[in-house]
Design a protein around this motif. Structure first.
Motif, PDB file in Angstrom:
ATOM      1  N   GLY B 136       0.897  -1.066   0.082  1.00  0.00           N
ATOM      2  CA  GLY B 136      -0.054   0.093  -0.001  1.00  0.00           C
ATOM      3  C   GLY B 136       0.941   1.329  -0.098  1.00  0.00           C
ATOM      4  N   ALA B 140       0.203   4.191  -2.872  1.00  0.00           N
ATOM      5  CA  ALA B 140      -0.484   5.389  -2.187  1.00  0.00           C
ATOM      6  C   ALA B 140      -0.023   6.767  -2.852  1.00  0.00           C
ATOM      7  N   TRP B 193      -2.252   4.033   4.614  1.00  0.00           N
ATOM      8  CA  TRP B 193      -1.354   4.475   3.561  1.00  0.00           C
ATOM      9  C   TRP B 193      -1.807   5.775   3.133  1.00  0.00           C
ATOM     10  N   LEU B 196      -5.227   5.934   1.466  1.00  0.00           N
ATOM     11  CA  LEU B 196      -5.778   4.431   1.610  1.00  0.00           C
ATOM     12  C   LEU B 196      -6.180   4.099   3.138  1.00  0.00           C
ATOM     13  N   GLU B 200     -10.366  -0.027   2.742  1.00  0.00           N
ATOM     14  CA  GLU B 200     -10.098   0.205   1.159  1.00  0.00           C
ATOM     15  C   GLU B 200      -8.864  -0.843   0.688  1.00  0.00           C
ATOM     16  N   SER B 201      -8.153  -1.645   1.769  1.00  0.00           N
ATOM     17  CA  SER B 201      -7.287  -2.514   1.369  1.00  0.00           C
ATOM     18  C   SER B 201      -7.502  -3.956   1.378  1.00  0.00           C
ATOM     19  N   CYS B 202      -6.870  -4.819   0.738  1.00  0.00           N
ATOM     20  CA  CYS B 202      -7.100  -6.247   0.541  1.00  0.00           C
ATOM     21  C   CYS B 202      -6.550  -6.969   1.702  1.00  0.00           C
ATOM     22  N   PRO B 280      -6.312  -4.231  -5.542  1.00  0.00           N
ATOM     23  CA  PRO B 280      -6.083  -4.626  -4.303  1.00  0.00           C
ATOM     24  C   PRO B 280      -6.137  -3.375  -3.374  1.00  0.00           C
ATOM     25  N   PHE B 281      -6.486  -2.260  -3.916  1.00  0.00           N
ATOM     26  CA  PHE B 281      -6.637  -0.992  -2.959  1.00  0.00           C
ATOM     27  C   PHE B 281      -7.758  -0.450  -3.956  1.00  0.00           C
ATOM     28  N   SER B 282      -8.710   0.056  -3.042  1.00  0.00           N
ATOM     29  CA  SER B 282      -9.966   0.293  -3.937  1.00  0.00           C
ATOM     30  C   SER B 282      -9.970   1.324  -5.184  1.00  0.00           C
ATOM     31  N   LEU B 324     -10.045  -7.360  -3.431  1.00  0.00           N
ATOM     32  CA  LEU B 324     -10.279  -6.697  -2.011  1.00  0.00           C
ATOM     33  C   LEU B 324     -11.101  -7.480  -1.048  1.00  0.00           C
ATOM     34  N   ASN B 327      -7.375 -12.274  -0.913  1.00  0.00           N
ATOM     35  CA  ASN B 327      -5.966 -11.990  -1.449  1.00  0.00           C
ATOM     36  C   ASN B 327      -4.862 -12.983  -1.098  1.00  0.00           C
TER      37      ASN B 327
END
Lengths: 182, 381
Positions: B136, B140, B193, B196, B200-202, B280-282, B324, B327
């Protein structure tokens, strides 16, 4: 099957390996490190396209032409923050950070590529933004070393520069750094 | 002379934070046996095994493919290891398809996995050093650059985070099942991050995914519908060079155009029915919609805002819940291809999108520098 009550936590395999490698820096990196210890940041300027790589690579990967000592080019220790994040550290084994820290890219004046992973000081985290003008905070000359520079990395300044500090100058225009986010 | 390849079997594990009930070989066999069962095959029918995972440092086992050959029926057969960081699951699928297309083999098992609970990916990414930033942390600043450039409102990221988790409720294999997730809970979750947030992270998952690949002629004879591979492409670029645009990497643009050309797709937004994209991040949903020219510049976030990428929208993205929601890093890319295959076969269950004929699968890895993409169809070429 004698001891079925052994807690699973005891089944951790400790496999702590320590290997030390020593390698001679390439001649280009030797000159890069010598200059850093002297308080100067040098790279190579491609004779064809004019892009400046810090440290020099001995070639321009875009033009695919060789660069040599005669293409050496000194860049400024002032630059512009092109992108950043503030990281809340995860406490993995070996993590040294415990508090949120800045992770910024700085485009030095005269260079075509960024220095990644830099700390920015003299400004609150919530005031940090792209375009800020910063200058290097050098370590005292007797504390500067070649540590962290290796033939395998992208060149580091961590062994000579502690952080970058906000200069208070007006922000750089977005056009200056838009093509240099990383 | 090449032959078209097709997917006749798909298998995946139930992805979880910790699959303490199985060993690494057991985890892989769970996915492999489901794929063989779906393909109505046995181990004896498989000519070669292609295996992929993310860096070995994530579990601390060097060259795990060596000890896995036995569990995957690889003895006496060709077994190839693939590695392209986060995109590896996609690349593994594609390498397997090449073995069919080149007529070297008739049936290939492609499998990808990660057992994150047995290691520490953050430690692995940091190479044992302090000041590790995690994946992330690397992405970011580019997400921030996307937001600054397009003026996208901050709730776009929250919207994708909610949409994918609601889709995951319809996928029994998904790791995260968060029925109560709302824009508010995403917005209020911890900042990891900047910009993020946690939701919003996996997640970190244990899991595996496998597919059985064969040629179109064999696939047509199968009792279940097959997914026909209309196009594949893999592209890469340097992770750092002056003038690089990490928000819209050139390798990603070229990879997309390559598969559109191969599949005869002129307007991807209209001619693709469903997409499984590595998010992996929105914010990577709108970023890849633009980065693969599905949406125009600055239009990706508007597709999200308008609900176009929802399960019932005009261009559903990650009907499975996506990265998301699950993973197992090495497997995450193959899951995109496997879920795209399920969609064109009409076998995606509760998260099936109606009438899918053409599906896009995509995976990316490294410093957004490796891309693996494919177009799958419900009919042979």
């Amino acid at each position: 099957m004698s001891d079925t009550t052994t807690p699973k936590e005891n089944l951790v395999m400790n496999h702590l390996v320590s290997l030390s490698y020593s390698e001679e820096l390439t001649p280009i990196l030797e000159r890069y490190v010598d200059a850093l210890i002297d308080g100067r940041i040098v790279g190579h300027k491609c004779p064809q396209c004019g892009r400046v790589y810090v440290p020099g690579k001995g070639y321009c990967p875009i033009c695919v032409v060789e660069t040599t000592d005669k293409d050496e080019f000194e860049v400024s220790d002032r630059g512009t923050v092109t992108g950043f994040t503030i990281i809340t550290p995860v406490a993995y084994y070996g993590q040294t950070e415990t508090e949120p820290f800045v992770y910024a890219s700085v485009l030095l004046d005269g260079s075509s590529g960024n220095l990644g992973g830099q700390d920015i000081i003299g400004v609150a985290h919530d005031q940090l933004h792209s375009g800020m003008r910063v200058r290097a905070v050098w370590k005292p000359p007797n504390e500067r070393t070649a540590e962290g520079v290796s033939n395998r990395g992208w060149g580091s300044v961590a062994s000579v520069i502690d952080a970058f500090e906000w200069t208070g100058e007006p922000d750089a225009d977005r056009s200056v750094y838009e093509e240099h986010i990383f | 002379m090449t032959e078209q390849a097709a997917v006749i079997g798909v298998g995946q594990t139930h992805h979880k934070k910790k699959r303490a009930d199985v060993s690494i070989p057991g985890l892989l066999r769970e996915a492999a046996l489901r794929a063989l069962d779906d393909a109505e095959c046995t181990w004896a029918d498989i000519d070669a095994v292609v295996i992929g995972k993310a860096p070995d440092a994530f579990e601390g086992i060097v060259q795990p493919e060596l000890f896995l050959a036995d569990a995957l029926g690889g003895a006496g057969k060709p077994m190839l290891r693939v590695h392209t960081a986060g995109s590896v699951g996609g690349s593994t699928f594609i390498v397997g398809s090449h073995l069919i297309e080149s007529q070297i083999h008739d049936r290939v098992l492609a499998i990808a996995w990660e057992k994150q609970s047995e290691g520490n990916a953050q430690w692995g990414l940091a190479g044992g050093r302090g000041r590790g930033i995690g994946a992330g942390g690397a992405f970011a600043p580019w997400i921030r650059a996307y937001i600054e450039k397009t003026g996208a409102p901050e709730y776009i990221g929250w919207q994708v985070a909610v949409k994918d988790r609601l889709n995951a409720l319809k996928n029994p294999y998904a790791h995260l099942h968060l029925p109560d997730i709302t824009i508010e809970t995403v917005k209020e979750s911890a900042m990891l991050w900047d910009p993020l947030r946690f939701l919003e992270s996996c997640p970190s998952s244990d899991g595996a995914c496998a597919v059985v690949l064969t040629n179109a002629a064999t696939a047509k004879k199968a009792s279940k519908p097959a997914a026909y591979i209309a196009a594949t492409a893999v592209k890469s670029e340097l992770g750092q060079f002056p003038g690089r645009d990490p928000v819209r990497p050139q390798a990603g643009v070229e990879c997309a155009h390559d598969v559109y050309r191969q599949a005869g797709i002129g307007v991807p937004r209209q001619e693709i029915d469903v997409a499984e994209i590595y998010v992996p991040f929105s914010w990577y949903e709108p970023m890849w919609l633009e980065g693969h020219d599905i949406a125009g510049p600055g239009e990706g976030w508007k597709m999200v805002e308008g609900g176009d990428t929802e399960l019932t929208g005009s261009f559903p993205v990650n009907a499975s819940g996506g990265v998301l929601s699950s993973n197992p890093i090495g497997a995450s890319g193959m899951l995109r291809f496997a879920e795209a295959a399920l969609q064109v076969r009409g076998q995606a269950g509760e998260h099936q999108v109606d009438g899918v004929r053409t599906a896009l699968a995509q995976a990316y890895g490294g410093a957004a520098q490796y891309f693996a993409m494919g177009i799958l169809r419900n009919e042979p070429a």
